[in-house]
Design an enzyme around this catalytic site. Structure first.
Site, PDB file in Angstrom:
ATOM      1  CD  GLU A 246      -2.977  -1.060   0.303  1.00 41.56           C
ATOM      2  OE1 GLU A 246      -2.993  -0.131  -0.527  1.00 41.56           O
ATOM      3  OE2 GLU A 246      -3.810  -1.964   0.311  1.00 41.56           O
ATOM      4  CB  CYS A 280      -1.641   6.980   1.024  1.00 40.04           C
ATOM      5  SG  CYS A 280      -2.872   5.936   1.812  1.00 40.04           S
TER       6      CYS A 280
HETATM    7  P1  NAD Z   1      10.378   6.893   4.373  1.00 44.15           P
HETATM    8  O1  NAD Z   1      10.264   6.590   2.921  1.00 44.15           O
HETATM    9  O2  NAD Z   1      11.715   6.937   5.001  1.00 44.15           O
HETATM   10  O3  NAD Z   1       9.532   5.851   5.256  1.00 44.15           O
HETATM   11  C1  NAD Z   1       8.215   5.475   4.940  1.00 44.15           C
HETATM   12  C2  NAD Z   1       7.829   4.360   5.927  1.00 44.15           C
HETATM   13  O4  NAD Z   1       8.604   3.205   5.645  1.00 44.15           O
HETATM   14  C3  NAD Z   1       8.113   4.673   7.394  1.00 44.15           C
HETATM   15  O5  NAD Z   1       7.051   4.156   8.168  1.00 44.15           O
HETATM   16  C4  NAD Z   1       9.430   3.945   7.704  1.00 44.15           C
HETATM   17  O6  NAD Z   1       9.520   3.536   9.045  1.00 44.15           O
HETATM   18  C5  NAD Z   1       9.329   2.749   6.792  1.00 44.15           C
HETATM   19  N1  NAD Z   1      10.600   2.256   6.287  1.00 44.15           N
HETATM   20  C6  NAD Z   1      11.616   2.977   5.777  1.00 44.15           C
HETATM   21  N2  NAD Z   1      12.601   2.169   5.341  1.00 44.15           N
HETATM   22  C7  NAD Z   1      12.201   0.892   5.586  1.00 44.15           C
HETATM   23  C8  NAD Z   1      12.756  -0.385   5.355  1.00 44.15           C
HETATM   24  N3  NAD Z   1      13.942  -0.545   4.741  1.00 44.15           N
HETATM   25  N4  NAD Z   1      12.061  -1.478   5.759  1.00 44.15           N
HETATM   26  C9  NAD Z   1      10.850  -1.355   6.350  1.00 44.15           C
HETATM   27  N5  NAD Z   1      10.256  -0.175   6.571  1.00 44.15           N
HETATM   28  C10 NAD Z   1      10.912   0.940   6.194  1.00 44.15           C
HETATM   29  O7  NAD Z   1       9.678   8.281   4.539  1.00 44.15           O
HETATM   30  P2  NAD Z   1       9.000   9.045   5.729  1.00 44.15           P
HETATM   31  O8  NAD Z   1       9.629  10.380   5.846  1.00 44.15           O
HETATM   32  O9  NAD Z   1       8.832   8.259   6.986  1.00 44.15           O
HETATM   33  O10 NAD Z   1       7.573   9.183   5.099  1.00 44.15           O
HETATM   34  C11 NAD Z   1       7.462  10.036   3.964  1.00 44.15           C
HETATM   35  C12 NAD Z   1       6.872   9.381   2.796  1.00 44.15           C
HETATM   36  O11 NAD Z   1       6.341   8.104   3.073  1.00 44.15           O
HETATM   37  C13 NAD Z   1       5.709  10.216   2.356  1.00 44.15           C
HETATM   38  O12 NAD Z   1       6.128  11.132   1.399  1.00 44.15           O
HETATM   39  C14 NAD Z   1       4.729   9.243   1.822  1.00 44.15           C
HETATM   40  O13 NAD Z   1       4.888   9.147   0.436  1.00 44.15           O
HETATM   41  C15 NAD Z   1       5.115   7.934   2.406  1.00 44.15           C
HETATM   42  N6  NAD Z   1       4.145   7.401   3.367  1.00 44.15           N
HETATM   43  C16 NAD Z   1       3.074   6.793   2.856  1.00 44.15           C
HETATM   44  C17 NAD Z   1       2.126   6.280   3.706  1.00 44.15           C
HETATM   45  C18 NAD Z   1       0.916   5.608   3.157  1.00 44.15           C
HETATM   46  O14 NAD Z   1      -0.085   5.568   3.846  1.00 44.15           O
HETATM   47  N7  NAD Z   1       0.977   5.028   1.969  1.00 44.15           N
HETATM   48  C19 NAD Z   1       2.290   6.390   5.072  1.00 44.15           C
HETATM   49  C20 NAD Z   1       3.437   7.019   5.593  1.00 44.15           C
HETATM   50  C21 NAD Z   1       4.362   7.517   4.704  1.00 44.15           C
END
Ligand code: NAD
Length: 474
Positions: A246, A280
């Site tokens: 997702e 999202c």
């Molecule tokens: P990010 O890309 O660093 O992390 C996104 C999420 O993934 C976080 O919850 C983080 O803990 C997790 N994550 C990161 N690297 C991982 C890995 N290697 N293995 C497992 N989990 C991992 O970015 P962020 O600053 O935390 O969030 C920003 C972006 O994330 C936003 O711009 C948005 O696009 C996206 N996001 C989307 C949703 C959604 O509901 N689809 C939710 C939260 C964040």
């Protein structure tokens, strides 16, 4: 301050560990510590999930349903305490935290009942032969949930897995751990057998690198950004694990000529303000018929400027802080790029104050297609409003991005709806309202927004495998 002590939950027991601070985004104070699981903790969780699966898969669906329903009922009695903790860690206004928890309960309850109906089928095959398709739980699940919905996002994954007879290791967000921990506590208190549900926190990339390839794990489910999703999907693919992804979106909203632009603009601002746009399925790119464009943009900006921003604990707050400093930086970068490329700033545009991550709803009109904000998911309180000549142009521009999660349209024309149903690239399309999904409907993306579904019968099917038993007799 009513913030719980955060712990890991492994094999039916709570564990403490050293970890990292948890920050309240409204005032940047430290409100707690999130424990980080060691490799030994993960090994224990994996062994527990293996044992938990052996127990849970053999538990009658009706008995599983009763425990899951009991957990949801307990959560409904704890909404107030849970909501306070979630507002403190994530920032959303208290009323939105309450609604998130109730929505999480709806999901848990719907999945619990649907778990009773994982029907197989019998395929006729002529005399003396019968093919029987059984739906069986896929096995222990590794789930990764994000920080924007601390309770309902993990609830979707936990409910899907448990209702289907799977065990699960949940790695919830380190930034907003209380929502997930209180969810897990309700299952513990409801009498869920040890090992069926395990909760860990830590370094996300280290944990996923360990859990995803591990032979115990049979399914990956992740909610988060597209780049991380692609990384985890590739890792899952290398180890032949199915995955539910997702990921992000860039919600288009098509406003047709036959609707009242003032009414739609007002609804749009309310939806955009939800969770300060960190959703999202947030509506982001508004493609408005050219006859309504100016009126729509002016109403949107006026309404956005009226919203009261503040600490989510204040009952009069309509727009809470962003969840972390990364979102402030992203907003500043996208807004300055768009205005440098000629977009008109109609509202907002810069951080409010310098303590707490407050940012107003920001409205940009006429942002060119090459502006970063028109291409990157803002994941914050940013609305981009552009005029279109007709529906064909709106559909073409809506489809121009690699995302395909939620799309919205406002029209009273059945012909318009039919054209959009056939041609819009989206997993979810809502007409004349802004609810992208409910417990009983499938939710998920196409293109870079991911694959697999959460919710509805399609969501539960992801946690099962079809086994065909071909039986010759007589
Ligand atoms: P990010 O890309 O660093 O992390 C996104 C999420 O993934 C976080 O919850 C983080 O803990 C997790 N994550 C990161 N690297 C991982 C890995 N290697 N293995 C497992 N989990 C991992 O970015 P962020 O600053 O935390 O969030 C920003 C972006 O994330 C936003 O711009 C948005 O696009 C996206 N996001 C989307 C949703 C959604 O509901 N689809 C939710 C939260 C964040």
């Amino acid at each position: 301050m009513n913030y719980p002590t955060i712990q890991l939950y492994i094999d039916g027991h709570w564990r403490s560990a050293a970890g990292a601070p948890i920050i309240n985004p409204a005032d940047e104070t430290v409100i707690g510590t999130v424990p980080h699981a060691t490799k030994a903790d993960l090994d224990d969780a994996l062994a527990a999930a293996e044992r938990g699966f052996a127990t849970w898969r053999k538990t009658a669906p009706a008995a599983r349903m009763q425990i899951i329903m009991r957990a949801a009922a307990l959560i409904r009695t704890r909404v107030e305490d849970m909501a306070v903790a979630m507002t403190l860690e994530q920032g959303k206004p208290l009323e939105q935290a309450r609604l998130e928890i109730l929505r999480g309960c709806d999901i848990i309850e719907w999945d619990a009942s649907e778990g009773m109906r994982q029907y197989g089928r019998i395929i006729p095959a002529g005399p003396g032969l019968q093919h029987m398709v059984h739906r069986q739980p896929i096995g222990p699940v590794a789930a990764f949930s994000p920080w924007n919905f601390p309770m309902s996002a993990p609830a979707r994954k936990v409910a899907g897995a448990l209702s289907s007879g799977c065990s699960i290791i949940l790695k919830a967000s380190e930034e907003t751990p209380a929502g997930a921990m209180q969810l897990v506590r309700a299952f513990h208190d409801a009498g869920l057998p040890p090992g069926v549900l395990n909760l860990v926190f830590g370094n996300p990339s280290e944990i996923s690198a360990y859990l995803v390839p591990h032979p115990t794990i049979r399914l990956i489910t992740f909610t988060g950004s597209v780049p991380v999703g692609k990384h985890l999907a590739a890792l899952a693919g290398q180890h032949m694990k199915p995955a539910i992804m997702e990921l992000g979106g860039h919600g288009p909203v098509i406003v047709c000529e036959d609707v009242d632009p003032v009414d739609v603009a007002r609804q749009s601002v309310t939806t955009k303000s939800r969770n300060a746009g960190q959703v999202c399925v947030a509506p982001t790119r508004f493609f408005v018929h050219e006859t309504h464009f100016e009126k729509f943009a002016a109403t949107f900006a006026e309404r956005a400027a009226q919203l009261k921003s503040g600490d989510g604990m204040d009952p009069t707050t309509q727009l809470g802080p962003l969840a972390n400093i990364r979102r402030i930086e992203a907003m500043d970068r996208l807004v300055s790029d768009a205005t440098a490329r000629g977009a008109r700033l109609l509202a907002g545009g810069s951080r409010i104050g310098n303590r707490g991550y407050f940012y107003p709803i920001t409205v940009l009109a006429d942002a060119p297609d090459d502006a970063l904000a028109m291409n990157e998911e803002p994941f914050g309180p940013l609305a981009l409003i552009n005029p279109v000549r007709d529906l064909d142009e709106a559909i073409e521009r809506a489809n121009a991005l690699p995302f395909g999660l939620a799309a919205y349209a406002f029209t009273h024309s059945a012909d318009n709806v039919n054209r959009m149903t056939g041609n819009l690239d989206a997993g979810n399309l809502s007409i004349n309202h802004f609810v992208a999904s409910v417990a009983e409907t499938p939710f998920g993306g196409i293109k870079d927004s991911g694959y697999g579904r959460e919710g509805g019968t399609e969501g539960l099917a992801c946690y099962t495998v079809a086994k065909n038993v071909s039986h010759k007799f007589g």
